[in-house]
Design an enzyme around this catalytic site. Structure first.
Site, PDB file in Angstrom:
ATOM      1  N   GLY A  17       0.813  -1.218   0.000  1.00 12.95           N
ATOM      2  CA  GLY A  17       0.000   0.000   0.000  1.00 12.95           C
ATOM      3  C   GLY A  17       0.841   1.260   0.000  1.00 12.95           C
ATOM      4  N   GLY A  38      -2.965   6.998  -5.733  1.00 14.64           N
ATOM      5  CA  GLY A  38      -3.770   8.209  -5.912  1.00 14.64           C
ATOM      6  C   GLY A  38      -3.167   9.118  -6.963  1.00 14.64           C
ATOM      7  CG  ASN A  61      -9.188   0.159   4.324  1.00 15.59           C
ATOM      8  OD1 ASN A  61      -9.845   0.654   3.420  1.00 15.59           O
ATOM      9  ND2 ASN A  61      -8.863  -1.122   4.336  1.00 15.59           N
ATOM     10  CG  HIS A 116      -5.816   6.419  -2.705  1.00 18.17           C
ATOM     11  ND1 HIS A 116      -6.589   5.768  -3.626  1.00 18.17           N
ATOM     12  CD2 HIS A 116      -5.338   5.449  -1.888  1.00 18.17           C
ATOM     13  CE1 HIS A 116      -6.582   4.472  -3.374  1.00 18.17           C
ATOM     14  NE2 HIS A 116      -5.832   4.247  -2.311  1.00 18.17           N
ATOM     15  CD  GLN A 161      -7.131  -1.298   1.291  1.00 16.78           C
ATOM     16  OE1 GLN A 161      -7.951  -1.931   0.655  1.00 16.78           O
ATOM     17  NE2 GLN A 161      -7.401  -0.110   1.776  1.00 16.78           N
ATOM     18  CB  THR A 213      -6.948  -5.001   4.069  1.00 16.91           C
ATOM     19  OG1 THR A 213      -8.144  -4.309   4.431  1.00 16.91           O
ATOM     20  CG2 THR A 213      -6.945  -5.351   2.586  1.00 16.91           C
ATOM     21  NE  ARG A 261      -1.190   2.869  11.714  1.00  8.28           N
ATOM     22  CZ  ARG A 261      -1.700   1.679  11.439  1.00  8.28           C
ATOM     23  NH1 ARG A 261      -1.454   0.649  12.231  1.00  8.28           N
ATOM     24  NH2 ARG A 261      -2.443   1.490  10.372  1.00  8.28           N
TER      25      ARG A 261
HETATM   26  P1  GDP Z   1      -1.576   5.506  -2.224  1.00 13.31           P
HETATM   27  O1  GDP Z   1      -2.263   5.026  -0.996  1.00 13.31           O
HETATM   28  O2  GDP Z   1      -0.982   4.392  -3.019  1.00 13.31           O
HETATM   29  O3  GDP Z   1      -2.451   6.407  -3.070  1.00 13.31           O
HETATM   30  O4  GDP Z   1      -0.364   6.394  -1.726  1.00 13.31           O
HETATM   31  P2  GDP Z   1      -0.384   7.539  -0.597  1.00 13.31           P
HETATM   32  O5  GDP Z   1      -1.018   8.747  -1.191  1.00 13.31           O
HETATM   33  O6  GDP Z   1      -0.931   7.016   0.679  1.00 13.31           O
HETATM   34  O7  GDP Z   1       1.169   7.740  -0.365  1.00 13.31           O
HETATM   35  C1  GDP Z   1       2.022   8.114  -1.390  1.00 13.31           C
HETATM   36  C2  GDP Z   1       2.737   9.427  -1.010  1.00 13.31           C
HETATM   37  O8  GDP Z   1       3.819   9.644  -1.891  1.00 13.31           O
HETATM   38  C3  GDP Z   1       1.870  10.663  -1.147  1.00 13.31           C
HETATM   39  O9  GDP Z   1       2.254  11.564  -0.168  1.00 13.31           O
HETATM   40  C4  GDP Z   1       2.213  11.203  -2.533  1.00 13.31           C
HETATM   41  O10 GDP Z   1       2.021  12.603  -2.644  1.00 13.31           O
HETATM   42  C5  GDP Z   1       3.674  10.868  -2.612  1.00 13.31           C
HETATM   43  N1  GDP Z   1       4.203  10.576  -3.947  1.00 13.31           N
HETATM   44  C6  GDP Z   1       3.607   9.887  -4.960  1.00 13.31           C
HETATM   45  N2  GDP Z   1       4.464   9.737  -5.993  1.00 13.31           N
HETATM   46  C7  GDP Z   1       5.613  10.325  -5.605  1.00 13.31           C
HETATM   47  C8  GDP Z   1       6.909  10.475  -6.220  1.00 13.31           C
HETATM   48  O11 GDP Z   1       7.161  10.004  -7.338  1.00 13.31           O
HETATM   49  N3  GDP Z   1       7.869  11.127  -5.505  1.00 13.31           N
HETATM   50  C9  GDP Z   1       7.637  11.634  -4.264  1.00 13.31           C
HETATM   51  N4  GDP Z   1       8.633  12.235  -3.638  1.00 13.31           N
HETATM   52  N5  GDP Z   1       6.439  11.503  -3.659  1.00 13.31           N
HETATM   53  C10 GDP Z   1       5.453  10.863  -4.318  1.00 13.31           C
HETATM   54  P1  IMO Z   2      -3.896   2.554   0.576  1.00 13.54           P
HETATM   55  O1  IMO Z   2      -5.058   2.392  -0.375  1.00 13.54           O
HETATM   56  C1  IMO Z   2      -1.370   0.919   3.662  1.00 13.54           C
HETATM   57  C2  IMO Z   2      -3.191  -1.943   6.415  1.00 13.54           C
HETATM   58  C3  IMO Z   2      -3.322  -1.522   7.863  1.00 13.54           C
HETATM   59  C4  IMO Z   2      -3.172  -2.868   8.538  1.00 13.54           C
HETATM   60  C5  IMO Z   2      -3.901  -3.808   7.581  1.00 13.54           C
HETATM   61  C6  IMO Z   2      -5.335  -4.132   7.971  1.00 13.54           C
HETATM   62  O2  IMO Z   2      -3.682   3.947   1.047  1.00 13.54           O
HETATM   63  O3  IMO Z   2      -2.666   1.927   0.012  1.00 13.54           O
HETATM   64  P2  IMO Z   2      -7.586  -2.719   7.896  1.00 13.54           P
HETATM   65  O4  IMO Z   2      -7.961  -1.438   8.579  1.00 13.54           O
HETATM   66  O5  IMO Z   2      -7.669  -2.669   6.406  1.00 13.54           O
HETATM   67  O6  IMO Z   2      -8.283  -3.921   8.459  1.00 13.54           O
HETATM   68  O7  IMO Z   2      -6.027  -2.938   8.287  1.00 13.54           O
HETATM   69  O8  IMO Z   2      -3.891  -3.168   6.312  1.00 13.54           O
HETATM   70  N1  IMO Z   2      -3.796  -1.024   5.440  1.00 13.54           N
HETATM   71  C7  IMO Z   2      -3.091  -0.208   4.655  1.00 13.54           C
HETATM   72  N2  IMO Z   2      -1.773   0.032   4.600  1.00 13.54           N
HETATM   73  N3  IMO Z   2      -2.191   1.535   2.796  1.00 13.54           N
HETATM   74  C8  IMO Z   2      -3.516   1.276   2.816  1.00 13.54           C
HETATM   75  O9  IMO Z   2      -4.361   1.741   1.868  1.00 13.54           O
HETATM   76  C9  IMO Z   2      -4.037   0.412   3.797  1.00 13.54           C
HETATM   77  N4  IMO Z   2      -5.274  -0.045   4.126  1.00 13.54           N
HETATM   78  C10 IMO Z   2      -5.104  -0.919   5.128  1.00 13.54           C
HETATM   79  O10 IMO Z   2      -2.297  -0.631   8.236  1.00 13.54           O
HETATM   80  O11 IMO Z   2      -1.816  -3.255   8.554  1.00 13.54           O
HETATM   81 MG    MG Z   3      -2.292   5.397   1.033  1.00 17.96          MG
END
Ligand code: GDP
Ligand code: IMO
Ligand code: MG
Length: 429
Positions: A12, A17, A38, A41, A223, A238, A302
């Site tokens: 994840g 996003g 959960n 993005h 995830q 998850t 976290r």
């Molecule tokens: P997702 O759950 O897969 O959508 O990812 P998240 O948004 O939870 O976490 C990815 C983080 O990395 C976010 O803060 C984005 O803004 C950042 N991000 C995504 N692509 C890049 C990249 O190529 N470089 C950097 N430095 N940050 C990035």
């Molecule tokens: P995105 O879409 C990272 C993790 C939780 C926990 C496990 C189970 O942003 O990538 P849950 O609440 O789903 O029962 O928790 O899964 N987890 C994620 N970790 N990115 C996520 O979503 C997550 N969604 C759940 O931290 O270990």
């Molecule tokens: Mg995420």
């Protein structure tokens, strides 16, 4: 093949996003098909940062967003998120957001059970987001869940709440937690109903029409494969299937509709919550990756655990997830590191594995086998094509492609929308 499905290839937070937002400019519809709030993005657009949990990322691009039947929907969280993004200037209404009428609702009992069970697990806690995701999916397969369409039938709600509370209040009592009163829940659901129902419809029908009209559909996973309830590091996963095949069942379309499967992987690896992570770093390099990559959970805040790229794990995700091409993100976070390591397999009790075994004790005992590569000193930020990247960064990407047995079709070198280098348009198949 006009459609694309995006899934996470690690644990994840790979940048789904950002990639979905970028691809959404080429799509007509963006569909969420599993998970719930959960997910977190993050989309960075100029000086605005959008943090979406339940809403499909395409809404930011003004595209039609669909929440499929495979998603578990907390109605309070959905309405709060709609208000939050409206305050950031986005337009969200039943014109551009549709929710499957057969999607499962998350109720306050689910998050209460989720949290109480985590406390009871003590040291063996999963580290869930505490948002009731697991208990809601349990109710779905136990055939007692309340669905979006039930909001239109007060008698159905009344009957179903009896069954839901018989089960959950018994459990809550056993766990020493507070129980719930039926009338309170019923009143609240009836209050929420007129605010949720305008979004509800059989989305499979709209998706079928869209497909026949040649519209481009982008399926947005949440995830990642290593958190998949079947294929991930069970029980530290998850409660939904996160592989690409779920896009079909989770939105009500034919398997052939999911199109090109794009897996998202970070150029290193992170995980939030508990569970095995063979290439985890507990040293200064791990902390450096965390600081440079701003690795804090979008949902829970976290700090994310950080480590080297695990090619054995991503290879496995490519195979079981159905990944045809990879978007490699956050390559810029590795800029300036003198040396990089790539995990190519594991040593477990004297034996060498090229995949992570299924059994939990074997997973926990897996010692990474590393290959070392020289890093690069120049910045990858600002590079707009392959040729502008440091030669050593290109070498690193090429080596990852070989090891994971999938091509890197997109490279992300910064959090902003336009910090994206496209090698092959996934909408072209
Ligand atoms: P997702 O759950 O897969 O959508 O990812 P998240 O948004 O939870 O976490 C990815 C983080 O990395 C976010 O803060 C984005 O803004 C950042 N991000 C995504 N692509 C890049 C990249 O190529 N470089 C950097 N430095 N940050 C990035
Ligand atoms: P995105 O879409 C990272 C993790 C939780 C926990 C496990 C189970 O942003 O990538 P849950 O609440 O789903 O029962 O928790 O899964 N987890 C994620 N970790 N990115 C996520 O979503 C997550 N969604 C759940 O931290 O270990
Ligand atoms: Mg995420």
């Amino acid at each position: 093949m006009p459609n694309v499905t995006v899934i996470g290839a690690q644990w994840g937070d790979e940048g789904k996003g950002k990639v979905v937002d970028w691809l959404a400019s080429r799509a007509d519809i963006v569909v969420r098909f599993q998970g719930g709030h959960n997910a977190g993005h993050t989309l960075v657009v100029g000086n605005q940062t959008y943090k979406l949990s339940l809403l499909p990322s395409g809404l930011v691009r003004g595209k039609l967003g669909i929440i499929g039947n495979g998603v578990v929907v907390d109605p309070e969280a959905l309405l709060a998120e709609i208000e939050r993004v409206r305050a950031q200037g986005l337009h969200v209404s039943p014109e551009n957001l549709r929710v499957a009428d057969n999607a499962i609702l998350i109720l306050p009992v689910h998050s209460a059970i989720d949290r109480a069970r985590e406390v009871a697990r003590g040291d063996r806690k999963i580290g869930t987001t505490g948002r009731g995701i697991g208990p809601a999916y349990e109710d779905k397969v136990a055939r007692r869940a309340i669905r979006v369409c039930d909001l239109a039938e007060p008698e159905t709600l009344d009957e179903k709440l009896d069954e839901v509370l018989l089960h959950h209040n018994t459990l809550l009592k056993g766990l020493g937690a507070e129980t719930f009163e039926k009338q309170v829940l019923l009143d609240r659901l009836l209050e929420l109903a007129p605010r949720i129902l305008p979004y509800a419809e059989p989305v499979w029908e709209r998706l079928d029409e869209a497909r026949r009209a040649g519209k481009r559909i982008l399926f947005e996973g949440a995830q990642a494969v290593m958190l998949d309830v079947d294929h991930g590091t069970y029980p530290f996963v998850t409660s939904s299937n996160t592989v690409a095949a779920t896009a079909a069942a989770g939105s009500g379309v034919a398997p052939s509709t999911i199109g090109f499967v794009l897996g998202i992987a970070k150029a290193y690896c992170t995980r939030v919550g508990s569970g095995p992570f063979p290439s985890e770093l507990h040293d200064a390099t791990g902390r450096l990756l965390g600081e440079r990559g701003f690795e804090f959970g979008t949902v829970t805040g976290r700090p994310r655990r950080c480590g080297w790229f695990d090619a054995a794990l991503v290879r496995q995700a490519v195979k079981v997830g159905g990944i045809q091409g990879l978007a490699l993100t956050k390559i810029d976070v590795l800029d300036g590191l003198a040396e990089l390591k790539i995990c190519t397999g594991y040593r477990i009790g004297g034996e060498v594995f090229r995949r992570l075994p299924a059994a939990p004790r074997a997973q926990a005992a897996a010692e990474p086998i590393y290959e070392t590569m020289e890093g690069w000193s120049a910045s990858t930020r600002g590079a707009r094509n392959w040729a502008e990247l440091p030669a050593q960064a290109v070498k690193y990407v090429r080596r990852l492609e070989e090891l994971v047995e999938a091509p890197v079709t997109l490279l992300s070198n910064g959090p902003e929308r336009d910090e994206t280098i496209l090698m092959r348009d996934p909408f072209e198949g």
